[in-house]
Design an enzyme around this catalytic site. Structure first.
Site, mmCIF file in Angstrom:
data_model
loop_
_atom_site.group_PDB
_atom_site.id
_atom_site.type_symbol
_atom_site.label_atom_id
_atom_site.label_comp_id
_atom_site.label_asym_id
_atom_site.label_seq_id
_atom_site.Cartn_x
_atom_site.Cartn_y
_atom_site.Cartn_z
ATOM 1 C CE LYS A 157 13.700 3.689 -3.002
ATOM 2 N NZ LYS A 157 12.591 4.484 -3.231
ATOM 3 C CE LYS A 202 5.465 3.649 -2.139
ATOM 4 N NZ LYS A 202 5.529 4.772 -1.691
ATOM 5 C CE LYS A 256 10.860 6.377 5.459
ATOM 6 N NZ LYS A 256 10.293 7.408 5.295
#
Ligand code: TYM
Length: 331
Positions: A191, A111, A194
Site C-alpha cells: 500500500k 506498526k 508515508k
C-alpha cells in the site's frame, strides 16, 4: 443534515494515496453533508515527532487539504488538539472498550512489528481516539481508504455497547469508500504509505515524480520493449485508471498488449496526466503558504465551529453517564 467526519495525520507529506483514497471524497461530500475534517495531531504523537517537525507538518497537511479542494465555507477544517472534546471522549470510550477488541487491530500489530522501539500505550489505544473523533460529532459517514475500515468497525462496536447501556446516543458510523480505496506504492507491492517510502507526493514537482515513475515497477514479465505487456498486472496501468480518461486507458491497454508502446511511453503519458492534477494543487498550496494569516483564520474558525458541536455531544454524554456539567460547581 447528516454529518461526515474524517482526519489525516500530520506525520509526513500528503501522497496520491491520501488524495485518491480520502481527499477526493472529502471534496465531493462537503456539499452534500455537514462536514468536519481534522488534522489529527494527537494521533501523530504516537510516533513522538520533534516539536518543530510536528508544528510544520500540521500546517502543511491543512494546506494540502485546502489545496486539494476542501472549501472552508462548506466544510469545517480544524486541528484535533484544539477541540478538547476529542481527548475527553476518548477517555470515556476507553472504559467501554475491551482489551481483546484492541488486540485484534491489524494496524497496531503491523506498526508494533515495524517499529518495536516505538510501541506505547497511545499506539494501542489509537483506534479509540479515532472513534472519539467521529463520535464527538455524531457523524454517520467517514470517507477513508480501506486501511481504516477495521478501525471503523471498532467504532461501531463501541457505539453499540454505549447505546445499549445508556440509550441511543451515537449513530453507527459507516465508511465511504472512494474508487481507489487501496492505492499501491511505486514498488507495485505494498500500500502506498508515508512510512514505506513508496509514495508519490502530492506536492512533488513534475521532475521529482518523473524520477520515481521512471524506475517504478511494471509487468515483471515484460522484459524487453518488443514483449507484449499485461496491463491487468501492471501497477502503472492501475495509476492510469486514476488519472487518465477512459479513452486513454483503452488506448494504453491496446497498445501495451501489442507492444505498440513501451513502458517508458506509457509512463510519460501517465506523468503528463498526473501533473495535470498535481500542478494546480501545488499552485494553490504555494498561495496558501504565502498567506499564513489566512490559514490561522481558517483553522481558528474551524476549531470554534467544531468545538460548539463537540461540546453539545459532551454535555449529553456527561449527563447520561452521571458526570457533572463541564465547569459547573458541584451543587
Ligand atoms: P492516514 O493519515 O494514514 O491517512 C489519511 C487518509 O488517507 C487514506 N490512505 C489511503 N487510501 C488509499 N490508498 C492508500 N495507499 C492510502 N494511504 C492512506 C487513509 O485510509 C485515510 O483515509 N487513522 C487515520 C486518521 C484518523 C481518522 C480519524 C480518519 C484519525 N481519526 C477519524 C477518519 C476518521 C490515519 O492514520 O489516516
Amino acid at each position: 443534515m447528516v454529518r461526515v467526519m474524517s482526519g489525516i495525520q500530520p506525520t509526513g507529506a500528503l501522497h496520491i494515496g491520501n488524495y485518491l483514497g480520502a481527499l477526493q471524497n472529502w471534496v465531493r461530500l462537503q456539499g452534500e453533508y455537514e462536514a468536519f475534517f481534522a488534522v489529527v495531531d494527537l494521533h501523530a504523537l504516537t510516533i513522538r515527532p520533534e516539536p518543530e517537525t510536528l508544528r510544520r507538518a500540521i500546517r502543511e497537511i491543512a494546506i494540502g487539504i485546502l489545496a486539494a479542494g476542501v472549501d472552508p465555507d462548506r466544510a469545517t477544517l480544524f486541528v484535533q488538539s484544539q477541540v478538547p472534546g476529542h481527548a475527553e471522549l476518548m477517555w470515556i470510550l476507553s472504559c467501554f472498550t475491551p482489551l481483546g477488541d484492541l488486540n485484534r487491530m491489524t494496524q497496531f500489530k503491523d506498526k508494533s512489528t515495524q517499529l518495536p522501539e516505538l510501541v506505547n500505550a497511545g499506539l494501542f489505544t489509537y483506534p479509540i481516539l479515532q472513534a472519539a473523533d467521529i463520535l464527538v460529532y455524531r457523524a454517520e459517514r467517514v470517507p477513508v481508504g480501506e486501511d481504516q475500515e477495521q478501525h471503523l468497525e471498532l467504532a461501531r462496536e463501541i457505539v453499540r455497547r454505549f447505546n445499549g447501556l445508556y440509550g441511543a446516543t451515537f449513530p453507527e458510523p459507516m465508511p465511504v469508500r472512494s474508487t481507489a480505496p487501496r492505492v499501491l506504492g511505486i514498488d507495485g507491492e505494498a500500500k502506498m504509505s508515508k512510512s514505506k517510502g513508496n509514495e508519490i507526493g502530492l506536492f512533488e514537482t513534475e521532475q521529482e515524480t518523473w524520477e520515481k515513475l521512471r524506475v517504478a515497477k511494471t509487468d515483471p514479465q515484460r522484459l524487453r520493449r518488443q514483449d507484449p505487456g499485461r496491463p491487468e498486472v501492471c501497477n502503472i496501468f492501475s495509476y492510469h485508471g486514476y488519472f487518465s480518461d477512459a479513452a486513454t486507458c483503452a488506448q494504453v491497454d491496446r497498445e501495451c498488449r501489442t507492444a505498440a508502446i513501451g513502458c517508458v511511453d506509457c509512463k510519460k503519458l501517465l506523468a503528463r496526466n498526473l501533473e495535470a492534477v498535481k500542478g494546480p494543487i501545488r499552485e494553490r498550496a504555494l498561495a496558501l503558504r504565502a498567506d499564513p494569516g489566512r490559514l490561522d483564520q481558517i483553522l481558528g474558525d474551524g476549531a470554534a465551529r467544531a468545538s460548539r458541536v463537540a461540546e453539545e455531544t459532551m454535555a449529553m454524554v456527561r449527563e447520561r453517564i452521571g458526570l457533572p456539567k463541564a465547569g459547573a460547581g458541584h451543587g
